[in-house]
Design a protein around this motif. Sequence first.
Motif, short mmCIF file in Angstrom:
data_model
loop_
_atom_site.label_atom_id
_atom_site.label_comp_id
_atom_site.label_asym_id
_atom_site.label_seq_id
_atom_site.Cartn_x
_atom_site.Cartn_y
_atom_site.Cartn_z
N LEU A 5 1.10 -1.13 0.27
CA LEU A 5 -0.03 -0.18 -0.26
C LEU A 5 1.46 1.06 0.09
O LEU A 5 1.30 2.32 0.51
N ALA A 43 -5.63 2.54 -4.09
CA ALA A 43 -6.86 1.71 -2.88
C ALA A 43 -7.81 2.49 -2.92
O ALA A 43 -8.71 1.96 -2.71
N SER A 94 -11.62 1.58 -3.29
CA SER A 94 -12.60 1.37 -1.93
C SER A 94 -13.97 2.59 -2.62
O SER A 94 -14.94 2.57 -1.71
N VAL A 111 -12.23 -4.04 -1.00
CA VAL A 111 -10.48 -4.04 0.09
C VAL A 111 -10.13 -4.34 0.92
O VAL A 111 -10.29 -3.75 1.89
N ILE A 112 -9.25 -5.28 0.74
CA ILE A 112 -8.02 -5.94 1.44
C ILE A 112 -6.76 -5.23 1.41
O ILE A 112 -6.92 -5.68 0.65
N GLY A 113 -6.01 -5.03 2.37
CA GLY A 113 -5.29 -4.82 1.97
C GLY A 113 -3.83 -5.36 3.26
O GLY A 113 -4.79 -6.09 4.06
N ALA A 138 -4.39 2.86 6.64
CA ALA A 138 -5.06 3.36 5.59
C ALA A 138 -6.45 2.27 5.56
O ALA A 138 -7.70 2.85 5.80
N LEU A 139 -6.71 1.73 6.83
CA LEU A 139 -7.48 0.81 7.29
C LEU A 139 -8.28 2.28 8.21
O LEU A 139 -9.19 2.45 8.33
N ILE A 154 -9.28 1.07 3.18
CA ILE A 154 -8.81 -0.62 2.79
C ILE A 154 -10.37 -0.46 3.89
O ILE A 154 -10.93 -0.11 4.69
N HIS A 155 -11.07 -1.29 3.50
CA HIS A 155 -11.92 -2.37 4.25
C HIS A 155 -11.86 -3.32 5.26
O HIS A 155 -12.02 -3.23 6.59
N ALA A 181 -8.12 -5.09 6.75
CA ALA A 181 -6.50 -5.58 7.01
C ALA A 181 -6.51 -6.91 6.89
O ALA A 181 -6.57 -7.82 7.62
#
Length: 366
Positions: A10, A18, A22, A29-31, A42-43, A48-49, A51
Amino acid sequence: MAEKVLIIGLGLIGGSLAMNVSKKEGHLVIGLDQDEKTLNMALKQGVIHQAAKDFEEAVKEADICVLATPISVTIEYLHALQKIELDKPLLVTDVSSVKKRVLEAADQWKHPMLSFVGGHPMAGSHKQGYPAAKPHLFENAIYVLTPSVHANGEEANRLKELFSETGARFLTFTTREHDEMTAVISHFPHLIASSLVHQAKGWQDTHPSIEHLAAGGFKDITRIASSNPRLWQDIFFQNRELLLSMLDDWISEMEKVRGFLSEKDSEGTLKYLTDAKHYRDGLPVKERGAIPAFYDLYVDIHDKPGAIYQVIGQLAAADISIKNIEILEIREGITGVLRISFASSEDQVQSKALLEKNSFEVMLQQ
Ligand SMILES: NC(=O)c1ccc[n+]([C@@H]2O[C@H](COP(=O)([O-])OP(=O)(O)OC[C@H]3O[C@@H](n4cnc5c(N)ncnc54)[C@H](O)[C@@H]3O)[C@@H](O)[C@H]2O)c1
């Protein structure tokens, strides 16, 4: 059900992608990133939705996987992927700046669930990492797709749809076409820019004022040498064979120039410079095929407060949209040049007329 998109890495590129994916409805979106701080940030920011900590688990959950890590790491992930037992199809893509070894790794896959389309969003920054990521990084940029032997047009279309929010323009090339063209227009110029900086640094000891003279032109042509050295080390080594052959050509070209000077061949020197100018001046500036181009205006501005605002303000008042703006050269007390890019020739011509009416000196690039 939401399409699950796993983005691994990321940083500048993965983070920017991302931010766009998103925003799209129907996507989760999984990071995954080796740097915990990046992942948490990011979370927290909703980029991202979810982690992920474990590569294998995350891959099994995903429908699409985007590898946005350094190229050598991306190749390791591609090798690892074919050993994972998947219950559903997984479309994989990457963002690497050199494609040869990436595609070699993906083309070897025998896994029935895996398909791969290479990707290279051709925009960047001299900064790196998640803090440098931004949603508009790829606006109007070229996004090259290089399908593997396991992909048909359908997979490429899925990726175009996935990244539609980026505002990038997609082109499809073979791996070799991509690597050769990027070597010529990006990788080799980077190598030369770095060598010019080394040369100036070498002269600094005897000429301490050199850094003050190195404004304008020198800064323009060496700007790319300020980019992330680790990333460029990776690019140089991934595209090593092509760069070696270009270096050989360049060295013989320099030998030729050396010959003009050592033999005091002023006619040969003039012809060499004139041929280069003609080729450079003849490079296409308008749209050719699928490659978009901008319509540029060059506006002289003076080094005083509000000078840029005066130009931009006039265009904004006339509701003219600007695609890009750049100050080409400005030194204290001396006129600089503002390069303004428009999406259409109508905007370009209208802006020229408007600025000239307001006493600006304007040159239009034909
Ligand atoms: N920077 C550019 O100008 C540019 C432009 C186009 C394409 N690219 C390509 O994009 C890719 C990434 O470049 P970037 O500029 O975003 O770099 P970056 O350093 O900004 O980001 C890389 C990210 O990958 C993460 N990472 C590294 N190893 C990892 C691993 N083993 N597992 C999980 N995460 C890992 C890092 O923590 C970091 O967040 C490269 O392949 C590069 O060729 C870069």
